[in-house]
Design a protein around this motif. Structure first.
Motif, PDB file in Angstrom:
ATOM      1  N   LYS A 248      -7.308  -5.685   3.834  1.00  9.39           N
ATOM      2  CA  LYS A 248      -6.754  -5.783   5.025  1.00  9.39           C
ATOM      3  C   LYS A 248      -7.555  -5.568   6.214  1.00  9.39           C
ATOM      4  N   ALA A 249      -8.614  -4.351   6.237  1.00 10.19           N
ATOM      5  CA  ALA A 249      -9.517  -4.171   7.208  1.00 10.19           C
ATOM      6  C   ALA A 249     -10.480  -5.348   7.446  1.00 10.19           C
ATOM      7  N   GLU A 250     -10.823  -6.277   6.503  1.00  8.24           N
ATOM      8  CA  GLU A 250     -11.559  -7.246   6.523  1.00  8.24           C
ATOM      9  C   GLU A 250     -10.897  -8.323   7.093  1.00  8.24           C
ATOM     10  N   VAL A 251      -9.650  -8.560   6.813  1.00  9.35           N
ATOM     11  CA  VAL A 251      -9.048  -9.861   7.752  1.00  9.35           C
ATOM     12  C   VAL A 251      -8.360  -9.710   8.634  1.00  9.35           C
TER      13      VAL A 251
ATOM     14  N   ILE B  47      -5.107   0.240  -4.580  1.00  4.93           N
ATOM     15  CA  ILE B  47      -4.714   0.725  -3.076  1.00  4.93           C
ATOM     16  C   ILE B  47      -6.005   0.559  -2.117  1.00  4.93           C
ATOM     17  N   GLN B  48      -7.113   0.928  -2.845  1.00  6.25           N
ATOM     18  CA  GLN B  48      -8.439   0.675  -2.331  1.00  6.25           C
ATOM     19  C   GLN B  48      -8.672  -0.960  -1.888  1.00  6.25           C
ATOM     20  N   ASN B  49      -8.562  -1.662  -2.857  1.00  4.18           N
ATOM     21  CA  ASN B  49      -8.921  -2.996  -2.832  1.00  4.18           C
ATOM     22  C   ASN B  49      -7.860  -3.757  -1.652  1.00  4.18           C
ATOM     23  N   LEU B  50      -6.501  -3.233  -1.546  1.00  7.08           N
ATOM     24  CA  LEU B  50      -5.790  -3.723  -0.650  1.00  7.08           C
ATOM     25  C   LEU B  50      -6.106  -3.272   0.671  1.00  7.08           C
TER      26      LEU B  50
ATOM     27  N   ARG C  14      -3.500 -11.456  -8.499  1.00  8.29           N
ATOM     28  CA  ARG C  14      -3.713 -11.130 -10.065  1.00  8.29           C
ATOM     29  C   ARG C  14      -3.669  -9.821 -10.362  1.00  8.29           C
ATOM     30  N   GLN C  15      -4.293  -8.977  -9.430  1.00  6.69           N
ATOM     31  CA  GLN C  15      -4.503  -7.557  -9.807  1.00  6.69           C
ATOM     32  C   GLN C  15      -3.126  -6.798  -9.516  1.00  6.69           C
ATOM     33  N   ILE C  16      -2.521  -7.419  -8.524  1.00  8.49           N
ATOM     34  CA  ILE C  16      -1.187  -6.889  -8.124  1.00  8.49           C
ATOM     35  C   ILE C  16      -0.116  -6.897  -9.219  1.00  8.49           C
ATOM     36  N   VAL C  17      -0.121  -8.271  -9.761  1.00  7.82           N
ATOM     37  CA  VAL C  17       0.994  -8.784 -10.640  1.00  7.82           C
ATOM     38  C   VAL C  17       0.625  -8.037 -12.024  1.00  7.82           C
ATOM     39  N   SER C  18      -0.819  -8.086 -12.474  1.00  8.57           N
ATOM     40  CA  SER C  18      -1.223  -7.116 -13.732  1.00  8.57           C
ATOM     41  C   SER C  18      -0.693  -5.648 -13.728  1.00  8.57           C
TER      42      SER C  18
ATOM     43  N   ILE D  20       0.831  -1.157  -0.008  1.00  2.00           N
ATOM     44  CA  ILE D  20       0.057   0.049  -0.145  1.00  2.00           C
ATOM     45  C   ILE D  20       0.870   1.317  -0.160  1.00  2.00           C
ATOM     46  N   GLN D  21       2.156   1.306   0.719  1.00  2.00           N
ATOM     47  CA  GLN D  21       2.863   2.357   0.767  1.00  2.00           C
ATOM     48  C   GLN D  21       3.404   2.616  -0.372  1.00  2.00           C
TER      49      GLN D  21
END
Length: 251
Positions: free
Chosen positions: A246-249, A239-242, A158-162, A77-78
């Protein structure tokens, strides 16, 4: 794990010895039968000890993975927030460049019009800024260590790698873009005594040359702005999805 297993086996074995001493393991009608019961009991104790130790080991390993995932999420995220700042700066530059290109379009089409700050609008067409350099420390660590699967959400991985793959293509495209600008600077240098402060008369002379005009038309400004805007959106979305994951898990 081996030490914990031995300690548990000793604990259960002591209980068995106490039971045997009190004749609570069964009536010793036959010495062989007694030893057989004892051997079976020992095997059961060993199995129980191993299963408990494995369970504890798995729990500890899972706990370590969860902590590692949280750390990598924070670091990613940072890194992406740093990228977002750089992409926004590039976008501001390209917006100014695109606006100026639109402003001088009539001159490129051969129309004799008077334009305020004409020297600025042309100069920015061959301006080159620092190239986009993604913050890739965390993603490289994840890939090189084979820990990318520490991020348990497969769609997020997948989103990160893409995105980072697109970053690589973006860096390649920017090198081509800057190379085209350098050629345009060299061409402008044949017309202007100072490419950073061309005079209006020098500009009108340069506009008689189709190579100069075509060089400005083909400087990829609009295409670059579209590409950067797409990256900005994808970076912001990741960033939003990460942060949501993180908040959910991890709370």
């Amino acid at each position: 794990m081996a030490i914990k297993t031995r300690n548990m086996i000793k604990f259960f074995r002591k209980i068995r010895y106490d039971l045997i001493g009190k004749n609570k393991t069964g009536k010793p009608a036959h010495q062989t039968g007694r030893y057989l019961k004892y051997a079976v009991g020992e095997i059961i104790l060993v199995v129980i000890g191993i299963l408990i130790a494995l369970s504890i080991s798995d729990w500890n390993e899972n706990r370590k993975n969860i902590l590692s995932e949280k750390r990598y999420l924070n670091d990613l995220i940072q890194d992406l927030k740093n990228d977002a700042i750089m992409l926004n700066q590039i976008n501001i530059f390209l917006e100014s460049k695109s606006a100026s290109k639109t402003k001088i379009e009539p001159l490129l089409d051969g129309h004799k019009v008077d334009i305020d700050s004409i020297d600025y609008h042309f100069t920015i067409q061959w301006a080159v800024r620092n190239r986009f350099t993604p913050t890739s420390i965390t993603i490289e660590e994840l890939k090189n260590s084979g820990k990318l699967n520490i991020i348990r959400d497969i769609n997020l991985r997948r989103q990160i790698v893409s995105l980072y793959n697109t970053y690589s293509y973006e860096v390649f495209s920017e090198d081509m873009f800057n190379s085209a600008n350098v050629k345009l600077v060299n061409l402008a240098g044949t017309y202007f005594r100072n490419v950073l402060e061309p005079t209006k008369d020098e500009i009108y002379v340069a506009l008689e040359d189709n190579e100069f005009i075509n060089g400005i038309r083909a400087n990829f400004t609009f295409a670059r702005m579209d590409a950067i805007n797409d990256l900005r959106k994808r970076c912001s979305s990741l960033i939003q999805n990460l942060e949501k994951y993180k908040a959910e898990v991890h709370g």
